[in-house]
Enzyme design. Structure first.
Site, PDB file in Angstrom:
ATOM      1  N   LYS A 155       0.839  -1.206   0.000  1.00 16.12           N
ATOM      2  CA  LYS A 155       0.000   0.000   0.000  1.00 16.12           C
ATOM      3  C   LYS A 155       0.873   1.255   0.000  1.00 16.12           C
ATOM      4  CE  LYS A 155      -2.005  -1.094   3.932  1.00 16.12           C
ATOM      5  NZ  LYS A 155      -1.345  -2.380   4.279  1.00 16.12           N
TER       6      LYS A 155
ATOM      7  N   ARG B 229      -8.867   0.787   9.365  1.00 18.44           N
ATOM      8  CA  ARG B 229      -8.307  -0.536   9.595  1.00 18.44           C
ATOM      9  C   ARG B 229      -9.296  -1.425  10.338  1.00 18.44           C
ATOM     10  NH1 ARG B 229      -2.367   0.422   9.148  1.00 18.44           N
ATOM     11  NH2 ARG B 229      -1.318  -1.584   9.238  1.00 18.44           N
TER      12      ARG B 229
ATOM     13  N   ARG C 262      12.283  -5.596   4.326  1.00 14.94           N
ATOM     14  CA  ARG C 262      12.041  -4.177   4.023  1.00 14.94           C
ATOM     15  C   ARG C 262      13.054  -3.251   4.705  1.00 14.94           C
ATOM     16  NH1 ARG C 262       6.031  -1.915   4.797  1.00 14.94           N
ATOM     17  NH2 ARG C 262       6.348  -2.351   7.010  1.00 14.94           N
TER      18      ARG C 262
ATOM     19  N   ARG D 153      12.254  -1.316  10.235  1.00 15.51           N
ATOM     20  CA  ARG D 153      11.255  -0.958  11.247  1.00 15.51           C
ATOM     21  C   ARG D 153      11.270  -1.967  12.391  1.00 15.51           C
ATOM     22  NH1 ARG D 153       5.630   0.369   8.219  1.00 15.51           N
ATOM     23  NH2 ARG D 153       4.843  -0.833   9.980  1.00 15.51           N
TER      24      ARG D 153
ATOM     25  N   ARG E 172       0.891  -8.806  13.595  1.00 20.49           N
ATOM     26  CA  ARG E 172       0.214  -7.842  12.701  1.00 20.49           C
ATOM     27  C   ARG E 172      -0.671  -8.571  11.689  1.00 20.49           C
ATOM     28  NH1 ARG E 172       5.319  -5.084  10.527  1.00 20.49           N
ATOM     29  NH2 ARG E 172       3.958  -3.785   9.257  1.00 20.49           N
TER      30      ARG E 172
HETATM   31  P1  AMP Z   1       1.620   0.526   9.002  1.00 20.45           P
HETATM   32  O1  AMP Z   1       2.717   1.513   8.786  1.00 20.45           O
HETATM   33  O2  AMP Z   1       0.413   0.825   8.188  1.00 20.45           O
HETATM   34  O3  AMP Z   1       2.094  -0.907   8.853  1.00 20.45           O
HETATM   35  O4  AMP Z   1       1.157   0.695  10.533  1.00 20.45           O
HETATM   36  C1  AMP Z   1       2.070   0.446  11.582  1.00 20.45           C
HETATM   37  C2  AMP Z   1       1.325   0.325  12.901  1.00 20.45           C
HETATM   38  O5  AMP Z   1       0.650   1.556  13.181  1.00 20.45           O
HETATM   39  C3  AMP Z   1       0.235  -0.737  12.947  1.00 20.45           C
HETATM   40  O6  AMP Z   1       0.752  -2.029  13.225  1.00 20.45           O
HETATM   41  C4  AMP Z   1      -0.637  -0.193  14.076  1.00 20.45           C
HETATM   42  O7  AMP Z   1      -0.044  -0.440  15.335  1.00 20.45           O
HETATM   43  C5  AMP Z   1      -0.588   1.305  13.822  1.00 20.45           C
HETATM   44  N1  AMP Z   1      -1.676   1.741  12.926  1.00 20.45           N
HETATM   45  C6  AMP Z   1      -1.556   2.173  11.640  1.00 20.45           C
HETATM   46  N2  AMP Z   1      -2.743   2.503  11.146  1.00 20.45           N
HETATM   47  C7  AMP Z   1      -3.655   2.276  12.125  1.00 20.45           C
HETATM   48  C8  AMP Z   1      -5.077   2.403  12.213  1.00 20.45           C
HETATM   49  N3  AMP Z   1      -5.819   2.852  11.197  1.00 20.45           N
HETATM   50  N4  AMP Z   1      -5.663   2.084  13.392  1.00 20.45           N
HETATM   51  C9  AMP Z   1      -4.942   1.655  14.441  1.00 20.45           C
HETATM   52  N5  AMP Z   1      -3.610   1.495  14.414  1.00 20.45           N
HETATM   53  C10 AMP Z   1      -2.965   1.801  13.273  1.00 20.45           C
END
Ligand code: AMP
Length: 216
Positions: free
Chosen positions: A13, A88, A127, A160, A171
């Site tokens: 994404k 999400r 990554r 990360r 996740r």
């Molecule tokens: P991402 O960078 O999209 O993989 O998000 C990293 C982390 O941020 C996720 O594992 C969640 O802990 C948190 N996170 C990102 N987007 C959301 C969301 N819409 N709602 C809740 N937590 C989020």
């Protein structure tokens, strides 16, 4: 054009959303990036969010919902935005409907990106991200020319904290239980499209462009 990209962690994404935003002048709104910048700043919100992010759990809805509204109505979103990582879960999707209605903003496409679990794990575990510009690389599939160094800006690359084996597993579980139900929520809509996000990045991008149809 206002676009929602959703799908499991590691499906691309961020990579594809960034490319779309650069090519068409859309504002990229990546919830994970917004949260990580709060963590980096050490704000109260960031400190709270970090405890969830470190274990791969979702940050509470009230926190993330409160962060998104100002972004979708920002001046630089006027040409369109690409929402990545929000909503999400169904509660966030419902909150987004209310927010969009309040500001008379319409979504043009909701795109579900899919790939099998082995592909996701392989992408996430390899990554590398630039600490300066956020551009993404992969140890094996798209390595930087100089190890540890961003090709675009020379910034330092890092992995990360949540891209380690046990957090990746959490996740993906959170995705199945909390985010995957969005498929039912969106799939009946005329705006919904599904894209095969496995294989070559350029091919995935072409399929994404096709799914978006006529981009203005
Ligand atoms: P991402 O960078 O999209 O993989 O998000 C990293 C982390 O941020 C996720 O594992 C969640 O802990 C948190 N996170 C990102 N987007 C959301 C969301 N819409 N709602 C809740 N937590 C989020």
């Amino acid at each position: 054009m206002n676009i929602i990209l959703f799908g499991p962690p590691g499906v691309g994404k961020g990579t594809q959303g960034t490319r779309l935003s650069e090519d068409y002048g859309f504002l990229p709104i990546a919830m994970g990036d917004l949260l990580r910048s709060e963590v980096k700043e050490g704000s109260d919100l960031g400190l709270k969010a970090k405890t969830y992010m470190d274990v791969g759990a979702l940050v509470p809805d009230a926190v993330v919902i409160g962060m998104i509204e100002s972004r979708i109505v920002a001046d630089d979103a006027a040409k369109g935005f690409v929402l990545d990582g929000f909503p999400r879960n169904v509660v966030q999707a419902e909150a987004l409907v209310d927010m969009l209605a309040k500001h008379a903003v319409l979504i043009d496409r909701v795109v579900f990106m899919q790939a099998n679990k082995a592909v996701l794990v392989e992408r996430l575990s390899g990554r590398l991200i630039c600490s300066a510009c956020g551009f993404g690389f992969h140890r094996h599939h798209s390595p930087p020319e100089k190890e540890g160094c961003c090709d675009r800006c020379g910034g330092t690359l890092y992995q990360r904290d949540d891209d380690c084996e046990d957090v990746i597993e959490s996740r993906l579980k959170v995705y199945v239980t909390q985010t995957a139900p969005l498929l039912d929520y969106y799939s009946g809509s005329d705006l919904f499209r599904s894209v095969d996000a496995e294989g070559d990045l350029d091919d995935i991008y072409s399929r994404l462009q096709q799914a978006l149809g006529e981009i203005n």
